[in-house]
Design a protein around this motif. Structure first.
Motif, mmCIF file in Angstrom:
data_model
loop_
_atom_site.group_PDB
_atom_site.id
_atom_site.type_symbol
_atom_site.label_atom_id
_atom_site.label_comp_id
_atom_site.label_asym_id
_atom_site.label_seq_id
_atom_site.Cartn_x
_atom_site.Cartn_y
_atom_site.Cartn_z
ATOM 1 N N ARG A 70 0.842 -1.197 0.000
ATOM 2 C CA ARG A 70 0.000 0.000 0.000
ATOM 3 C C ARG A 70 0.870 1.238 0.000
ATOM 4 N N VAL A 71 0.331 2.284 -0.590
ATOM 5 C CA VAL A 71 1.025 3.563 -0.660
ATOM 6 C C VAL A 71 0.023 4.665 -0.322
ATOM 7 N N VAL A 72 0.485 5.694 0.353
ATOM 8 C CA VAL A 72 -0.362 6.838 0.682
ATOM 9 C C VAL A 72 -0.182 7.879 -0.425
ATOM 10 N N VAL A 73 -1.291 8.218 -1.084
ATOM 11 C CA VAL A 73 -1.203 9.200 -2.164
ATOM 12 C C VAL A 73 -1.192 10.611 -1.569
ATOM 13 N N PRO A 74 -0.454 11.514 -2.178
ATOM 14 C CA PRO A 74 -0.399 12.886 -1.666
ATOM 15 C C PRO A 74 -1.758 13.588 -1.750
ATOM 16 N N GLU A 75 -2.004 14.456 -0.795
ATOM 17 C CA GLU A 75 -3.233 15.264 -0.766
ATOM 18 C C GLU A 75 -3.424 16.018 -2.080
ATOM 19 N N ARG A 76 -2.334 16.394 -2.710
ATOM 20 C CA ARG A 76 -2.373 17.160 -3.968
ATOM 21 C C ARG A 76 -3.187 16.435 -5.051
ATOM 22 N N LEU A 77 -3.189 15.110 -5.066
ATOM 23 C CA LEU A 77 -3.947 14.359 -6.063
ATOM 24 C C LEU A 77 -5.447 14.486 -5.841
ATOM 25 N N ILE A 78 -5.852 14.604 -4.582
ATOM 26 C CA ILE A 78 -7.263 14.827 -4.266
ATOM 27 C C ILE A 78 -7.654 16.246 -4.661
ATOM 28 N N GLU A 79 -6.797 17.208 -4.329
ATOM 29 C CA GLU A 79 -7.039 18.602 -4.698
ATOM 30 C C GLU A 79 -7.127 18.781 -6.209
ATOM 31 N N ALA A 80 -6.341 18.004 -6.963
ATOM 32 C CA ALA A 80 -6.336 18.095 -8.425
ATOM 33 C C ALA A 80 -7.477 17.286 -9.041
ATOM 34 N N ASP A 81 -8.306 16.643 -8.204
ATOM 35 C CA ASP A 81 -9.459 15.864 -8.638
ATOM 36 C C ASP A 81 -9.064 14.639 -9.467
ATOM 37 N N VAL A 82 -7.902 14.063 -9.150
ATOM 38 C CA VAL A 82 -7.456 12.848 -9.825
ATOM 39 C C VAL A 82 -8.028 11.621 -9.125
ATOM 40 N N VAL A 83 -8.113 11.681 -7.791
ATOM 41 C CA VAL A 83 -8.668 10.586 -6.984
ATOM 42 C C VAL A 83 -9.560 11.170 -5.897
ATOM 43 N N ASP A 84 -10.444 10.316 -5.371
ATOM 44 C CA ASP A 84 -11.333 10.710 -4.274
ATOM 45 C C ASP A 84 -11.309 9.634 -3.196
ATOM 46 N N PRO A 85 -11.116 10.018 -1.921
ATOM 47 C CA PRO A 85 -11.153 9.027 -0.836
ATOM 48 C C PRO A 85 -12.486 8.273 -0.825
ATOM 49 N N GLY A 86 -12.406 6.975 -0.592
ATOM 50 C CA GLY A 86 -13.603 6.149 -0.550
ATOM 51 C C GLY A 86 -14.094 5.695 -1.909
ATOM 52 N N GLU A 87 -13.451 6.136 -2.961
ATOM 53 C CA GLU A 87 -13.878 5.803 -4.325
ATOM 54 C C GLU A 87 -12.857 4.901 -5.011
ATOM 55 N N LEU A 88 -13.264 4.316 -6.127
ATOM 56 C CA LEU A 88 -12.366 3.475 -6.906
ATOM 57 C C LEU A 88 -11.260 4.305 -7.553
ATOM 58 N N VAL A 89 -10.104 3.701 -7.648
ATOM 59 C CA VAL A 89 -8.973 4.278 -8.373
ATOM 60 C C VAL A 89 -8.538 3.221 -9.383
ATOM 61 N N PHE A 90 -8.465 3.622 -10.640
ATOM 62 C CA PHE A 90 -8.078 2.711 -11.703
ATOM 63 C C PHE A 90 -6.585 2.840 -11.959
ATOM 64 N N TRP A 91 -5.931 1.705 -12.175
ATOM 65 C CA TRP A 91 -4.501 1.639 -12.432
ATOM 66 C C TRP A 91 -4.275 1.197 -13.867
ATOM 67 N N ALA A 92 -3.248 1.749 -14.480
ATOM 68 C CA ALA A 92 -2.856 1.355 -15.832
ATOM 69 C C ALA A 92 -1.342 1.402 -15.929
ATOM 70 N N TYR A 93 -0.839 0.803 -16.982
ATOM 71 C CA TYR A 93 0.579 0.902 -17.308
ATOM 72 C C TYR A 93 0.684 1.830 -18.510
ATOM 73 N N SER A 94 1.549 2.833 -18.437
ATOM 74 C CA SER A 94 1.752 3.757 -19.545
ATOM 75 C C SER A 94 2.978 3.324 -20.333
ATOM 76 N N GLU A 95 2.740 2.773 -21.487
ATOM 77 C CA GLU A 95 3.816 2.299 -22.345
ATOM 78 C C GLU A 95 4.737 3.444 -22.771
ATOM 79 N N ALA A 96 4.162 4.590 -23.056
ATOM 80 C CA ALA A 96 4.945 5.740 -23.525
ATOM 81 C C ALA A 96 5.859 6.290 -22.439
ATOM 82 N N ASP A 97 5.422 6.206 -21.184
ATOM 83 C CA ASP A 97 6.180 6.789 -20.081
ATOM 84 C C ASP A 97 6.918 5.751 -19.245
ATOM 85 N N ASP A 98 6.706 4.466 -19.535
ATOM 86 C CA ASP A 98 7.275 3.384 -18.738
ATOM 87 C C ASP A 98 7.004 3.632 -17.255
ATOM 88 N N ALA A 99 5.725 3.872 -16.962
ATOM 89 C CA ALA A 99 5.286 4.191 -15.601
ATOM 90 C C ALA A 99 3.873 3.660 -15.400
#
Length: 116
Positions: free
Chosen positions: A12-41
């Motif tokens: 498990r990892v704790v995501v920075p508050e900044r990601l919530i502020e930027a509306d990328v993720v929301d506590p209590g909600e689903l977060v989708f994961w992907a692999y970015s081939e272009a960024d190798d990330a």
């Protein structure tokens, strides 16, 4: 720089508050994961669509962001996604990750997650 450590044994990892502020993720909600081939990330978003609409993303999994901003890193990212990626791990258990936001990614509600 937005960084966090992946907790050993529980992956498990704790995501920075900044990601919530930027509306990328929301506590209590689903977060989708992907692999970015272009960024190798890895990439995360509260929306699945950015990963379905972009040929450079390969959907991996999803998990729920708990109220303490902690999220499970999919096991596929430790053994590397079995697709266009190579066979060595992207992340190490107990390793440090960097959360990368820029204007284009934030507009799409996506954040890259890279190993440090």
């Amino acid at each position: 720089m937005l960084t966090a450590n992946i907790r050993r044994k529980i992956d498990r990892v704790v995501v920075p508050e900044r990601l919530i502020e930027a509306d990328v993720v929301d506590p209590g909600e689903l977060v989708f994961w992907a692999y970015s081939e272009a960024d190798d990330a890895a990439a995360i978003s509260k929306h699945r669509e950015p990963f379905l609409e972009d040929e450079w993303f390969h959907s991996i999994s999803y998990s729920t962001l708990d109220p303490n901003r902690s999220i499970t890193v999919p096991r596929e990212l430790f053994s590397r996604y079995d697709g266009p990626a190579t066979s060595f791990p992207l992340f190490e258990r107990g390793g440090t990750v960097e959360f990368v936001l820029d204007d284009e990614l934030t507009e799409r509600a996506v954040c890259l997650v890279r190993p440090l």
